[in-house]
Design an enzyme around this catalytic site. Structure first.
Site, short mmCIF file in Angstrom:
data_model
loop_
_atom_site.label_atom_id
_atom_site.label_comp_id
_atom_site.label_asym_id
_atom_site.label_seq_id
_atom_site.Cartn_x
_atom_site.Cartn_y
_atom_site.Cartn_z
CB SER A 181 -0.96 -0.05 1.19
OG SER A 181 -2.00 0.89 1.04
CG ASP B 287 -7.00 -3.06 -3.11
OD1 ASP B 287 -7.62 -2.29 -2.36
OD2 ASP B 287 -5.77 -3.22 -3.06
CG HIS C 107 -5.66 -2.56 0.57
ND1 HIS C 107 -5.04 -2.12 -0.59
CD2 HIS C 107 -5.06 -1.90 1.59
CE1 HIS C 107 -4.10 -1.24 -0.27
NE2 HIS C 107 -4.09 -1.10 1.04
#
Length: 274
Positions: free
Chosen positions: A95, A225, A254
């Site tokens: 991320s 996601d 995610h």
């Protein structure tokens, strides 16, 4: 506990286990190096040296008021790698940590780095603009900041209970431990750092950083996601890389490195050994 002090006086906490080829893990917002526990233990068992740091303002690192932007994130990562004298390292980021890794390599060069992996990364650019219509509207990130400021503790329960791990999807089986661990890590960090970090991960265009990277990079992203939309991230990042490989998943969230650690670990290992 081990720390490295950056040029601007920030103490960055890190964990360093084992020996062998080093793997450096960069965590996502608003977490800490603890988010990589499943990967740290797995790759340690595979004979790698595993290292994870807490981003400035997060986890056990200094809760400073300034420097919560991608430039400082990249420079702090460089401070860790230089302090440890790493060579032939592998960098893995999730991320926001994926953005950190990409910017570190683009800003400081990829010499001395063997490979990199971007997991559900914010690269190349999350914000919706005329030139990036697949991005997320700024109002969404403004709301993130508003919820954090209004009741951070509740917000940090809502995110992992819902979209981060996909526990809001039909048939999902929420893990109370994963939810509580996410909350624990988030609440360890500083509100100011995490508030500013939302701007850092959403409004930094990392396209040029990706273009500068010459080493092999594995881009791992799920079409499901809910935090970093696939169409704005995975395929675009892989296309910008000179030596990028895109691994697309279906049905994973995610935070898939936590919920589906066996799958993600095996795919990363195959890439590292390939």
């Amino acid at each position: 506990m081990p720390y490295v002090t950056t040029r601007d006086g920030v103490e960055i906490f890190y964990k360093d286990w084992g020996s062998g080829q080093p793997i450096v893990f960069s965590h996502g917002w608003p977490l800490s190096g603890d988010d990589w526990d499943a990967q740290m233990l797995f790759f340690l068992g595979q004979g790698y040296r595993v290292i994870a740091h807490d981003r400035r303002g997060h986890g056990r690192s200094s809760q400073v008021a300034e420097g919560h932007d991608m430039d400082h994130y990249a420079d702090d990562l460089k401070a860790v790698t230089e302090h440890l004298g790493l060579r032939d390292a592998i960098h893995i980021g999730h991320s926001t940590g994926g953005g950190e890794v990409a910017h570190y390599l683009g800003r400081h060069g990829d010499q001395g780095v063997a490979k990199a992996v971007l997991v559900s990364a914010v690269t190349p650019f999350m914000l919706q603009t005329e030139g990036n219509p697949e991005g997320t509207p700024k109002s969404v990130f403004d709301e993130f900041q508003a919820q954090l400021a209004a009741n951070r503790a509740q917000f940090y329960l809502d995110v992992p209970t819902g979209p981060f791990y996909g526990f809001d999807q039909p048939g999902a089986k929420p893990s109370e431990g994963s939810i509580r661990n996410w909350w624990r890590q988030g609440m360890m960090g500083g509100a100011k750092a995490q508030h500013d970090g939302i701007v850092a991960f959403s409004q930094t265009d990392l396209s040029d950083s990706l273009r500068r990277i010459s080493i092999p990079v594995l881009v791992m992203h799920s079409e499901d996601d809910q935090i970093v939309p696939y169409a704005a991230a995975g395929p675009k990042a892989a296309k910008l890389l000179r030596n990028g490989t895109l691994k697309t998943y279906q049905g994973l969230p995610h935070g898939m490195h936590t919920t589906h650690a066996e799958t993600i670990n095996a795919d990363i290992l195959a890439f590292l050994r390939g």
